[in-house]
Design an enzyme around this catalytic site. Structure first.
Site, mmCIF file in Angstrom:
data_model
loop_
_atom_site.group_PDB
_atom_site.id
_atom_site.type_symbol
_atom_site.label_atom_id
_atom_site.label_comp_id
_atom_site.label_asym_id
_atom_site.label_seq_id
_atom_site.Cartn_x
_atom_site.Cartn_y
_atom_site.Cartn_z
ATOM 1 N N GLY A 92 19.207 16.020 23.716
ATOM 2 C CA GLY A 92 20.657 16.005 23.869
ATOM 3 C C GLY A 92 21.179 17.247 24.567
ATOM 4 N N GLY A 126 25.846 19.435 24.551
ATOM 5 C CA GLY A 126 24.709 19.768 25.412
ATOM 6 C C GLY A 126 24.471 21.257 25.555
ATOM 7 N N ARG A 176 12.372 27.448 27.399
ATOM 8 C CA ARG A 176 11.313 27.239 26.438
ATOM 9 C C ARG A 176 10.051 26.803 27.177
ATOM 10 N NH1 ARG A 176 12.674 23.667 21.199
ATOM 11 N NH2 ARG A 176 12.976 21.952 22.636
ATOM 12 N N ARG A 183 6.337 14.524 20.714
ATOM 13 C CA ARG A 183 6.616 14.689 19.282
ATOM 14 C C ARG A 183 6.121 13.473 18.521
ATOM 15 N NH1 ARG A 183 11.563 17.879 19.666
ATOM 16 N NH2 ARG A 183 11.808 18.408 21.853
ATOM 17 N N ASP A 252 10.958 14.439 14.640
ATOM 18 C CA ASP A 252 11.200 14.784 16.049
ATOM 19 C C ASP A 252 10.918 16.261 16.297
ATOM 20 O OD1 ASP A 252 13.604 14.782 14.316
ATOM 21 O OD2 ASP A 252 14.504 15.853 15.992
ATOM 22 N N ASN A 253 10.726 17.039 15.247
ATOM 23 C CA ASN A 253 10.442 18.462 15.420
ATOM 24 C C ASN A 253 8.972 18.784 15.155
ATOM 25 O OD1 ASN A 253 13.128 18.786 15.994
ATOM 26 N ND2 ASN A 253 13.689 19.445 13.934
HETATM 27 P P1 AMP Z 1 17.542 19.640 16.360
HETATM 28 O O1 AMP Z 1 18.018 19.570 14.945
HETATM 29 O O2 AMP Z 1 17.898 20.912 17.077
HETATM 30 O O3 AMP Z 1 16.101 19.327 16.482
HETATM 31 O O4 AMP Z 1 18.344 18.514 17.143
HETATM 32 C C1 AMP Z 1 18.362 17.167 16.750
HETATM 33 C C2 AMP Z 1 18.944 16.306 17.860
HETATM 34 O O5 AMP Z 1 20.294 16.672 18.136
HETATM 35 C C3 AMP Z 1 18.186 16.422 19.173
HETATM 36 O O6 AMP Z 1 18.167 15.157 19.754
HETATM 37 C C4 AMP Z 1 19.049 17.379 19.966
HETATM 38 O O7 AMP Z 1 18.883 17.192 21.342
HETATM 39 C C5 AMP Z 1 20.446 17.017 19.507
HETATM 40 N N1 AMP Z 1 21.404 18.133 19.633
HETATM 41 C C6 AMP Z 1 21.462 19.252 18.886
HETATM 42 N N2 AMP Z 1 22.481 20.035 19.289
HETATM 43 C C7 AMP Z 1 23.101 19.398 20.311
HETATM 44 C C8 AMP Z 1 24.223 19.686 21.159
HETATM 45 N N3 AMP Z 1 24.915 20.813 21.034
HETATM 46 N N4 AMP Z 1 24.532 18.790 22.112
HETATM 47 C C9 AMP Z 1 23.850 17.659 22.245
HETATM 48 N N5 AMP Z 1 22.805 17.315 21.485
HETATM 49 C C10 AMP Z 1 22.422 18.167 20.530
HETATM 50 MG MG MG Z 2 14.661 18.787 17.472
#
Ligand code: AMP
Ligand code: MG
Length: 487
Positions: A92, A126, A176, A183, A252-253
């Site tokens: 995202g 984003g 990164r 994943r 997903d992580n």
């Molecule tokens: P994360 O918890 O960082 O692994 O993110 C979980 C999901 O939320 C992933 O698909 C990220 O790409 C999305 N995501 C987190 N923060 C944002 C943001 N600020 N804008 C868009 N997508 C986000």
């Molecule tokens: Mg993630």
């Protein structure tokens, strides 16, 4: 594009997977890209021209305002179980520029985190804030220096634009570097689409990229899963042995390559307490220290479910195989954990009671709220540890057992000390020091604390020159530490 600049050798094998796995999207330019941190040694190791990139043109690339030579940006699609609930996700706010081929022949993803919206952004902007991106840089580089597989951080660039969270914060983009961003959730994505040819393509791709040795196996997909299990077992054991808590082990992580990825609310524990949880959103303690093994196994079960059709045409046989492999995961974790613990206790031989010896020390640490890092550090300081044994009866009892065990090794004490020091870091990213450095950098543009912190974290096993400011936990009256999802 900035032509001919930087030493880029980008390829795009992921983009050749079926269209289901990505959407082409370019980074969105930012107002004023400026370096906050540029990791020149890493750039050089990647075959990049660190001198040329340490410039306004370089900052433009890592801010998303210019594409490097040969880039072909895209966002990856994946799904994931977040706190146990299945969701379609995707990058995202991350944009893959391509795969850099390094001088030593590795292939690594170069990805901009916070690079702008993508079709997978849902309601997100984003973007990323400076503090959390610096946090990922600090912790990931510390993990690397600790010898733990991890994504790396090549640059943090401030954008000159605010991001709006609970309050406006300075925006930033993190570059990164990872073995890949495949994943567990990538496999869940394709499994949810019930697209077996795409599943086969993804599995073959993962094998070729990360586990080429299993390709020739009579049952390559089973061997692939067993190999993923093996790497995760080792990774989680390494986390446990330095007191690292990932904080958001959603599927997903979890990287198929076995690296630590997606740093968010992660932190290292000070006082030893298996129930430690730092993340403000993890009220149930799902991802607490003592649960990381069980959660990794749960995530690997989701991977097994996605791969089931590839294990056997006979569903019963496929399930039996998966269950056996998942049972093995705990055994393999325990074997790695015990190996690492033996090192931390200065032991090279194996005796049946070694796990109990390590557990007894941990139990004492839990009862006394002893600092995890400093307790293991102290074991290597012969005078300090014997003084404590004299002063604390419970510790003294453990100490006597440990000394007897060490004596049976019949090795010089100096060798045991050297092993302990090589097995337990003197320096970890202490939460209060990380916060202090991030606050100074993000709110006052004062980079000095961050530079000192990064320099100390780069040499975690130097037990001789330990800067005192990084060697102690936060004062107990600082209250419990809380981390927030890296947004
Ligand atoms: P994360 O918890 O960082 O692994 O993110 C979980 C999901 O939320 C992933 O698909 C990220 O790409 C999305 N995501 C987190 N923060 C944002 C943001 N600020 N804008 C868009 N997508 C986000
Ligand atoms: Mg993630």
């Amino acid at each position: 594009m900035v032509k001919g600049m930087g030493g880029w050798r980008l390829e795009h094998t992921y983009a050749a997977l079926p269209p289901l796995f990505h959407t082409r999207v370019a980074p969105t330019p930012v107002a004023t890209p400026e370096y906050v941190v540029f990791n020149a040694p890493l750039a050089t190791a990647l075959g990049l021209d660190a001198v040329a990139l340490d410039s306004a043109d370089g900052a433009a690339i890592f801010g998303g305002n210019a594409l490097p030579d040969g880039a072909s940006p895209l966002a990856q699609a994946y799904a994931g179980h977040q706190f146990g609930h299945f969701t379609g996700l995707g990058d995202g706010r991350a944009i893959l520029l391509g795969e850099q081929i390094t001088p030593d022949g590795r292939r690594v993803d170069i990805q901009l985190k916070g690079g702008g919206p993508t079709p997978y952004s849902r309601r997100g902007d984003g973007r990323a804030a400076l503090g959390p991106m610096l946090r990922e840089l600090v912790i990931s580089e510390a993990m690397h220096a600790l010898g733990i597989p991890t994504s790396r951080s090549l640059a943090v660039v401030s954008t000159g634009e605010p991001v709006y969270r609970e309050r406006p914060l300075p925006g930033a983009v993190l570059t990164r570097v990872a073995a890949s961003h495949l994943r567990v959730g990538t496999f869940e994505w394709v499994a949810a689409h019930r697209d077996t040819p795409a599943l086969v393509a993804l599995a073959d791709y993962a094998i070729q990229r990360h586990y080429p040795e299993v390709a020739a196996d009579a049952t390559p997909y089973r061997a692939f899963f067993a190999a993923v299990v093996e790497r995760q077992a080792r990774l989680i054991a390494q986390w446990q042995c330095v007191g690292f808590i990932h904080g958001v082990m959603n599927t997903d992580n979890m990287s198929i390559a076995g690296e630590t990825i997606d740093y968010g609310p992660c932190a290292f524990m000070d006082a030893y307490d298996p129930d430690t949880v730092f993340s403000s959103i993890d009220s149930g303690g799902r991802y607490r220290y003592a649960h990381q093994l069980g959660i990794a196994q749960w995530n690997l079960t989701r991977l097994a479910e996605a791969l089931l059709p590839l294990f056997s045409d006979d569903e019963g046989a496929a399930v039996t195989f998966a269950q056996e492999a998942l049972t093995r995961f705990r055994d393999r974790f325990h074997a790695y954990w015990l190996d690492l613990m033996r090192g931390k206790l200065g032991l090279v031989t194996a005796e049946p009671d070694d796990a109990a010896l390590a557990d007894a020390l941990l139990a004492w640490m839990q009862q006394t709220r002893a600092d995890f890092t400093n307790t293991f550090r102290m074991l290597a300081r012969v005078d300090d540890v014997s003084a404590l044994a004299g002063a604390d009866t419970a510790f003294g009892a453990w100490y006597a057992q440990w000394q007897a065990r060490l004596a049976r090794e019949a090795r010089p004490l100096a060798d045991a000390v050297a092993l302990m020091q090589a097995s337990s870091p003197a320096i970890i990213p202490r939460n209060h020091k990380v916060e202090e450095a991030l606050t100074a950098a993000a709110e006052r543009a004062d980079m000095a604390p961050l530079e000192r912190l990064l320099a100390a974290l780069a040499r975690p096993f130097d037990h001789v020159n330990v800067p005192p400011e990084f060697a102690s936990p936060a004062p107990e009256d600082a209250g419990p530490y809380r981390t927030f999802c890296g947004t």
